[in-house]
Write a protein that holds these residues in place. Structure first.
Motif, PDB file in Angstrom:
ATOM      1  N   ILE A 270      17.758 -18.736  16.475  1.00 22.20           N
ATOM      2  CA  ILE A 270      16.712 -18.157  17.090  1.00 22.20           C
ATOM      3  C   ILE A 270      15.346 -17.748  16.071  1.00 22.20           C
ATOM      4  O   ILE A 270      14.174 -17.841  16.851  1.00 22.20           O
ATOM      5  N   LEU A 271      15.719 -17.621  15.043  1.00 19.61           N
ATOM      6  CA  LEU A 271      14.501 -16.994  14.075  1.00 19.61           C
ATOM      7  C   LEU A 271      13.574 -18.455  13.777  1.00 19.61           C
ATOM      8  O   LEU A 271      12.572 -18.275  13.161  1.00 19.61           O
ATOM      9  N   GLN A 272      14.111 -19.679  14.094  1.00 19.37           N
ATOM     10  CA  GLN A 272      13.248 -21.073  13.977  1.00 19.37           C
ATOM     11  C   GLN A 272      12.574 -21.331  15.225  1.00 19.37           C
ATOM     12  O   GLN A 272      11.946 -22.354  15.243  1.00 19.37           O
ATOM     13  N   LEU A 273      12.746 -20.647  16.550  1.00 21.22           N
ATOM     14  CA  LEU A 273      12.364 -20.829  17.639  1.00 21.22           C
ATOM     15  C   LEU A 273      10.882 -20.563  18.134  1.00 21.22           C
ATOM     16  O   LEU A 273      10.312 -21.117  19.161  1.00 21.22           O
ATOM     17  N   ALA A 274      10.193 -19.884  17.240  1.00 25.42           N
ATOM     18  CA  ALA A 274       8.929 -19.406  17.719  1.00 25.42           C
ATOM     19  C   ALA A 274       8.067 -20.265  18.081  1.00 25.42           C
ATOM     20  O   ALA A 274       7.149 -20.401  19.067  1.00 25.42           O
ATOM     21  N   GLN A 278       7.950 -24.642  24.740  1.00 26.70           N
ATOM     22  CA  GLN A 278       8.463 -25.515  25.901  1.00 26.70           C
ATOM     23  C   GLN A 278       9.844 -25.035  26.162  1.00 26.70           C
ATOM     24  O   GLN A 278      10.205 -25.495  27.285  1.00 26.70           O
ATOM     25  N   LEU A 279      10.537 -24.258  25.487  1.00 24.16           N
ATOM     26  CA  LEU A 279      11.831 -24.148  25.393  1.00 24.16           C
ATOM     27  C   LEU A 279      12.272 -23.313  26.752  1.00 24.16           C
ATOM     28  O   LEU A 279      11.778 -22.141  26.912  1.00 24.16           O
ATOM     29  N   GLN A 280      13.274 -23.695  27.494  1.00 23.54           N
ATOM     30  CA  GLN A 280      13.480 -22.888  28.749  1.00 23.54           C
ATOM     31  C   GLN A 280      14.974 -22.447  28.622  1.00 23.54           C
ATOM     32  O   GLN A 280      15.255 -21.482  29.323  1.00 23.54           O
ATOM     33  N   ASN A 281      16.087 -23.310  28.137  1.00 28.02           N
ATOM     34  CA  ASN A 281      17.291 -22.974  28.356  1.00 28.02           C
ATOM     35  C   ASN A 281      17.914 -22.878  26.849  1.00 28.02           C
ATOM     36  O   ASN A 281      17.764 -23.840  26.128  1.00 28.02           O
ATOM     37  N   LEU A 282      18.965 -21.803  26.679  1.00 28.28           N
ATOM     38  CA  LEU A 282      19.281 -21.563  25.405  1.00 28.28           C
ATOM     39  C   LEU A 282      20.709 -21.040  25.601  1.00 28.28           C
ATOM     40  O   LEU A 282      20.752 -20.188  26.341  1.00 28.28           O
ATOM     41  N   GLN A 283      21.676 -22.002  25.013  1.00 32.47           N
ATOM     42  CA  GLN A 283      22.930 -21.526  24.958  1.00 32.47           C
ATOM     43  C   GLN A 283      23.765 -21.316  23.796  1.00 32.47           C
ATOM     44  O   GLN A 283      23.403 -22.028  22.901  1.00 32.47           O
ATOM     45  N   PHE A 284      24.736 -20.139  23.568  1.00 36.35           N
ATOM     46  CA  PHE A 284      25.490 -20.008  22.664  1.00 36.35           C
ATOM     47  C   PHE A 284      26.764 -19.920  22.861  1.00 36.35           C
ATOM     48  O   PHE A 284      27.262 -19.393  23.607  1.00 36.35           O
ATOM     49  N   ARG A 285      27.413 -20.923  22.048  1.00 38.45           N
ATOM     50  CA  ARG A 285      28.809 -21.052  22.360  1.00 38.45           C
ATOM     51  C   ARG A 285      29.590 -20.311  21.218  1.00 38.45           C
ATOM     52  O   ARG A 285      29.415 -20.095  20.181  1.00 38.45           O
ATOM     53  N   LEU A 292      23.400 -10.205  19.565  1.00 38.45           N
ATOM     54  CA  LEU A 292      21.999 -10.335  19.184  1.00 38.45           C
ATOM     55  C   LEU A 292      21.488  -9.298  18.395  1.00 38.45           C
ATOM     56  O   LEU A 292      21.704  -7.974  18.761  1.00 38.45           O
ATOM     57  N   ALA A 293      20.958  -9.457  17.111  1.00 41.64           N
ATOM     58  CA  ALA A 293      20.249  -8.176  16.405  1.00 41.64           C
ATOM     59  C   ALA A 293      18.698  -8.053  17.107  1.00 41.64           C
ATOM     60  O   ALA A 293      18.173  -8.881  17.942  1.00 41.64           O
ATOM     61  N   ALA A 294      18.060  -6.968  16.552  1.00 45.26           N
ATOM     62  CA  ALA A 294      16.670  -6.689  16.782  1.00 45.26           C
ATOM     63  C   ALA A 294      15.640  -7.778  16.445  1.00 45.26           C
ATOM     64  O   ALA A 294      14.842  -8.109  17.284  1.00 45.26           O
ATOM     65  N   GLU A 295      15.880  -8.527  15.305  1.00 44.14           N
ATOM     66  CA  GLU A 295      14.948  -9.455  15.076  1.00 44.14           C
ATOM     67  C   GLU A 295      15.150 -10.859  15.906  1.00 44.14           C
ATOM     68  O   GLU A 295      14.195 -11.419  16.381  1.00 44.14           O
ATOM     69  N   HIS A 296      16.248 -10.936  16.546  1.00 47.45           N
ATOM     70  CA  HIS A 296      16.545 -12.093  17.480  1.00 47.45           C
ATOM     71  C   HIS A 296      15.803 -11.879  18.576  1.00 47.45           C
ATOM     72  O   HIS A 296      15.285 -12.451  19.376  1.00 47.45           O
ATOM     73  N   LEU A 297      15.951 -10.564  19.389  1.00 38.48           N
ATOM     74  CA  LEU A 297      15.334  -9.997  20.540  1.00 38.48           C
ATOM     75  C   LEU A 297      13.868 -10.338  20.423  1.00 38.48           C
ATOM     76  O   LEU A 297      13.111 -10.572  21.397  1.00 38.48           O
ATOM     77  N   ASP A 298      13.067  -9.886  19.309  1.00 38.11           N
ATOM     78  CA  ASP A 298      11.683  -9.791  18.920  1.00 38.11           C
ATOM     79  C   ASP A 298      11.388 -11.499  19.326  1.00 38.11           C
ATOM     80  O   ASP A 298      10.281 -11.750  19.940  1.00 38.11           O
ATOM     81  N   VAL A 299      11.995 -12.532  18.507  1.00 33.21           N
ATOM     82  CA  VAL A 299      11.568 -13.754  18.764  1.00 33.21           C
ATOM     83  C   VAL A 299      11.816 -14.290  20.191  1.00 33.21           C
ATOM     84  O   VAL A 299      10.981 -14.817  20.817  1.00 33.21           O
TER      85      VAL A 299
END
Length: 341
Positions: A270-274, A278-285, A292-299
């Protein structure tokens, strides 16, 4: 429906005729000996379309030479060695002009060498557990999908190799060297490079048409291979699937500005996604929303096109889950948040 029958050489002909239909499937699973196709009635051989054999290396070696002489209309052939080592040379099957799918398992070496078109109707090729090497140096005019799993070295850079319609290439656990000339795979759209030791590629600029990439890296060497591919396909890639990773290393994603879908097994991505607007779909297996941590939510809040989050690990109802879902819904107004084990 197709009928799968475990055949033995002693089965009477009248029984064979009753169980086979126009689209036929014969499955012979024997440890010491396999059904000899020459024992089948001529009428049955004329309509057989699918055959599956497993047996010792010596038995399978003989079968490769026998099958083309007996079953000329075969469309699907599986050959799996259960004991011993043997080499597969595709020239022995050259007369199977109707063959569409071929699966080879546990052959020590596999070779496809021929200047002219080989198996002209073949669309799917799967080679598994070829501990020695796989060498392809022939023309496959209609091959569309190739899967190589648990193979030693892979050679796909010969002067006679031509794969004009191959759109899916899967390299899964190739600990040796993979020599691939991508210029000979002009239609490639989906490439999987998972646990590949060393990729010595040429024609990598041809990957500029790549749409989907599946990656898995368990060493710094395999990550280097993946970064070269990502760089070549930066402007065309729409979908990235990450199956494994080698911490703390991570692939370079900043230039992949056209990505619309990512599947991953790590939250640190997530920290690389800024930069990926165009990113629409994000899936975590294997991860849950509460991970999720606060830093992830910010991005995530900075991604303007993001509209779908998918977590394959669910957590019990509770204050933590309820609060986290409320935060995500605020980040993705009108978006979709899925928890699907």
């Amino acid at each position: 429906m197709d009928k799968a029958v475990r055949l033995k050489p002693t089965l009477p002909e009248d029984l064979l005729y009753r169980v086979f239909t126009v689209r036929c499937l014969a499955v012979c699973k024997a440890w010491q000996q396999c059904l000899d196709p020459r024992a089948l009635p001529v009428e049955l051989c004329e309509v057989l379309q699918e055959l599956s054999f497993s047996g010792s290396a010596s038995v399978l070696g003989n079968l490769v030479r026998i099958v083309p002489c007996c079953v000329g209309q075969l469309r699907h052939l599986e050959l799996a060695i259960t004991k011993g080592n043997a080499s597969f040379d595709a020239r022995a099957l050259g007369s199977l002009s109707a063959l569409e799918q071929l699966e080879l398992s546990r052959w020590h070496t596999v070779k496809f060498e021929r200047g002219r078109a080989l198996m002209p109707r073949l669309t799917k090729l799967k080679i598994g557990q070829a501990g020695g090497s796989v060498e392809l140096d022939a023309v496959f005019p209609n091959l569309q999908r190739m899967t190589l799993v648990d193979s030693g070295d892979v050679w796909m850079n010969g002067d006679r190799l031509h794969l004009p319609r191959l759109s899916v290439l899967v390299l899964n656990h190739v600990p040796g060297t993979a020599q691939i000339d991508f210029a000979r795979i002009p239609a490639l759209e989906h490439l999987a490079v998972i646990a590949v030791g060393d990729l010595a590629e040429t024609g990598i600029s041809s990957l500029s048409r790549l749409v989907a990439l599946s990656i898995g890296y368990n060493s710094g060497a395999s990550l280097t291979v993946i970064n070269r591919i990502l760089s070549a396909a930066a402007t065309s890639l729409r979908k990235l699937l990450e199956y494994s990773y080698f911490p703390p290393a991570k692939p370079s994603l900043g230039a992949l500005t056209q990505l619309t879908t990512i599947q991953s097994v790590r939250l640190s991505i997530i920290l690389q996604l800024a930069p990926l607007t165009q990113l629409q779909n994000l899936q975590f297996r294997g991860l849950a929303a509460t991970d999720l941590a606060a830093e992830h939510l910010d991005v995530l809040a900075q991604l303007p096109a993001l509209c779908r989050l998918n977590f394959t690990k669910s957590v019990p109802e509770g204050v933590a889950r309820k609060g986290r879902l409320a935060v995500l819904k605020a980040i993705l107004p009108g978006g979709c948040i899925i928890e699907q084990p």
